[in-house]
Scaffold this active site. Structure first.
Site, PDB file in Angstrom:
ATOM      1  CB  ILE A 149      81.261  94.374 115.125  1.00  0.00           C
ATOM      2  CG1 ILE A 149      82.324  93.987 116.149  1.00  0.00           C
ATOM      3  CG2 ILE A 149      81.867  94.391 113.724  1.00  0.00           C
ATOM      4  CD1 ILE A 149      82.921  92.622 115.937  1.00  0.00           C
ATOM      5  CB  CYS A 172      45.097  89.184 108.092  1.00  0.00           C
ATOM      6  SG  CYS A 172      45.898  88.889 106.514  1.00  0.00           S
ATOM      7  N   GLY A 200      48.223  85.791 111.215  1.00  0.00           N
ATOM      8  CA  GLY A 200      49.233  84.768 111.459  1.00  0.00           C
ATOM      9  C   GLY A 200      49.557  83.960 110.213  1.00  0.00           C
ATOM     10  CG  HIS A 203      47.559  93.560 108.767  1.00  0.00           C
ATOM     11  ND1 HIS A 203      47.857  92.731 109.820  1.00  0.00           N
ATOM     12  CD2 HIS A 203      47.705  92.822 107.654  1.00  0.00           C
ATOM     13  CE1 HIS A 203      48.177  91.532 109.351  1.00  0.00           C
ATOM     14  NE2 HIS A 203      48.093  91.566 108.034  1.00  0.00           N
ATOM     15  CD  GLU A 213      47.145  95.038 112.603  1.00  0.00           C
ATOM     16  OE1 GLU A 213      45.970  95.165 112.171  1.00  0.00           O
ATOM     17  OE2 GLU A 213      47.884  94.082 112.274  1.00  0.00           O
TER      18      GLU A 213
END
Ligand code: GLN
Length: 540
Positions: free
Chosen positions: A153, A386, A359, A512, A514
């Site tokens: 939907i 981090c 995290g 970060h 990555e």
């Protein structure tokens, strides 16, 4: 009606989710780019969240942060990695954002008393957003992936928008690729086409039909099956494309190239472009498949059951492995299992490198402290990202500086030594959405450090997503005991990269890395981490 200069490729999906529409979109982007065309890719997400920033990684996978700080769907990561273009908030729109802007305008009185409806107000806003990606005009081709599955939907307004756009700009400017699945039934030894047929029927109900069908399957698709799909779905047989499972996602563009996908799209869209050059990717795949070395890196964190939560980290190891002529095996380490030095030895003892993952929340954080301790004491290469930096600073403060109760105030608000703490600008933040330190920040790298050896330049910019920071009140004592603050943000004076002086390779970053690693262009810190881990393995 003037013909649009921008050419659009819409990528839809049928049968079920998880078929790799993101990879398909990124691969089509790669093929277009390799023809010398300027390409960008956007994603329309059907959910009502304004952005995925507050969504549970278990449900949604990684949140991919862009330079401008927008928190986006993980598919944006694939796009950037494949086509090496920096994206911005315009490249990802959710139903939540679309409704929010329409409702904001309604409250402003912009609609002058009209009844606000899905058609035309929501669809107009969708069209505006799709066009905005190329304003000002910078790209020849905009690829637009539509999240969700045909028949949902939530996706209906997206399909209606594409139908309207196609009507307006014509098929020579609008290509629809449909990704489906051909399940294999063992008993009859057949690849079944019915689900594909049904999803195309569903698409037709709204007035759309595909120009190409990309069929996911776990084996080669016989010509007879392609013929059948061609007949029932009204696409030429050449446009029924096999999208078989591959060893690495970076092989997908190659497979599509070999079936003429780039050429077919370019022809319909009347794009001149040179013929494609994919030799670099061929070389990459060749090196990926035949590496000289192997090594094992531990990825230590709490969401270890769900690799999608760390998609970019896994991809960064593929890029950096290839550049080091090595296959990087990943071992997931659940840090909740590490509660003593003995348990560290048991779980970390055979690793060639330790990466402590980012995290939130305190589950598994003390185990991260054990990971940092083990790497520091045993000279195992360490990359902390981090939270992986923050817990290594906590470890160092406790075990080297003698601040035995040091902690991050995220986990213990009353710690006597808050070596990791909130920045003043975060203290009064109550709302959760888009309120962290997000996006690109500059960093000055000091010469003569491991960070400098990796980046080979003094000014870098990296992407952030966190609230807490190294507390500069503790910088002196940390430095005195052997930490080297090798990367600093010039405006805020905050630690961006820290390393250990007396260690072969112990580097941690508050950002970060990555998020900026790309195929054929591995991130410098990952590349050097893999190199150090390989050296460690070869020496032991
Ligand atoms: N929870 C920590 C913070 O908010 C670390 C975040 C992260 O690892 N991305 O600062």
């Amino acid at each position: 009606m003037p013909k649009s200069k921008t050419k659009y490729v819409f990528v839809l999906g049928g049968v079920m989710s998880g078929l790799g529409k993101g990879i398909a979109s990124a691969s089509i982007g790669y093929l277009m780019k390799s023809r010398g065309l300027r390409v960008t890719i956007m994603k329309l997400d059907p959910y009502l969240n304004v952005d995925p920033g507050t969504m549970n990684p278990y449900q949604h996978g990684e949140v991919f942060v862009l330079d401008d700080g927008s928190e986006t769907d993980l598919d944006l990561g694939h796009y950037e990695r494949f086509i090496d273009v920096n994206m911005d908030k315009r490249n990802n729109a959710t139903t939540g954002q679309i409704y929010q802007s329409v409702l904001d305008r309604e409250r402003e009185g912009d609609y002058l008393g009209q009844t606000i409806q899905i058609i035309p107000h929501i669809t107009d806003e969708l069209t505006r957003r799709i066009r905005a990606v190329n304003q000002p005009h910078r790209y020849d081709v905009v690829i637009c992936e539509v999240g969700g599955t045909i028949g949902d939907i939530e996706s209906q307004p997206f399909l209606e928008t594409i139908r309207q756009m196609r009507l307006e700009i014509g098929r020579e400017s609008c290509f629809v690729a449909h990704v489906t699945l051909l399940p294999y039934i063992d008993a009859s030894e057949e690849l079944k086409t019915k689900p594909t047929q049904h999803s195309v029927m569903k698409m037709r109900e709204i007035g759309l039909e595909p120009d190409m069908i990309l069929c996911r399957s776990d084996r080669a698709i016989p010509v007879s099956v392609k013929k059948k799909i061609s007949l029932f779905c009204s696409v030429p047989q050449s446009n029924v494309v096999e999208a078989r499972d591959v060893d690495t996602i970076y092989e997908v563009p190659l497979r599509l190239y070999k079936q003429g996908v780039g050429q077919i799209i370019a022809e319909q869209l009347q794009l001149d472009g040179k013929s494609a050059d994919i030799s670099k990717l061929e070389l990459f795949i060749e090196r990926f498949k035949n590496p000289t070395h192997e090594l094992t890196i531990g990825l230590c964190g709490k969401y270890t059951e769900l690799p999608d939560a760390y998609k970019s980290v896994i991809e960064a190891f593929i890029h950096s492995g290839v550049e080091n002529d090595a296959r990087v095996h990943i071992r997931w380490i659940n840090t909740e299992l590490l509660n003593s030095d003995e348990e560290s030895e048991e779980h970390l003892g055979e690793l060639d490198g330790i990466l402590v993952l980012p995290g939130f929340g305190d589950r598994g954080t003390e185990g991260k402290v054990y990971c940092a301790k083990y790497a520091r004491e045993n000279d195992v290469p360490y990359l902390g990202i981090c939270l992986g930096l923050q817990m290594a600073v906590v470890e160092f403060a406790r075990n080297v500086c003698g601040l035995t109760r040091a902690n991050s105030t995220e986990f213990n608000r009353r710690t006597p030594d808050p070596v990791i703490a909130l920045m003043p600008s975060q203290l009064n933040v109550k709302k959760k959405g888009a309120t962290m330190r997000l996006g690109a920040y500059d960093c000055n790298v000091s010469a003569g450090t491991k960070a400098y050896a990796a980046y080979r330049k003094k000014k870098i910019s990296e992407r952030h997503r966190h609230r807490y920071e190294v507390n500069n009140d503790y910088r002196k004592i940390l430095e005195k005991r052997g930490m080297l603050f090798s990367g600093i943000n010039p405006e805020l004076g905050l630690a961006e990269i820290i390393e250990l002086k007396d260690h072969p390779w112990f580097v941690m970053c508050q950002f970060h890395p990555e998020l900026k690693s790309r195929v054929e262009k591995a991130h410098p810190l990952f590349r050097e981490f893999v190199k150090a881990s390989l050296n460690y393995k070869l020496a032991s």
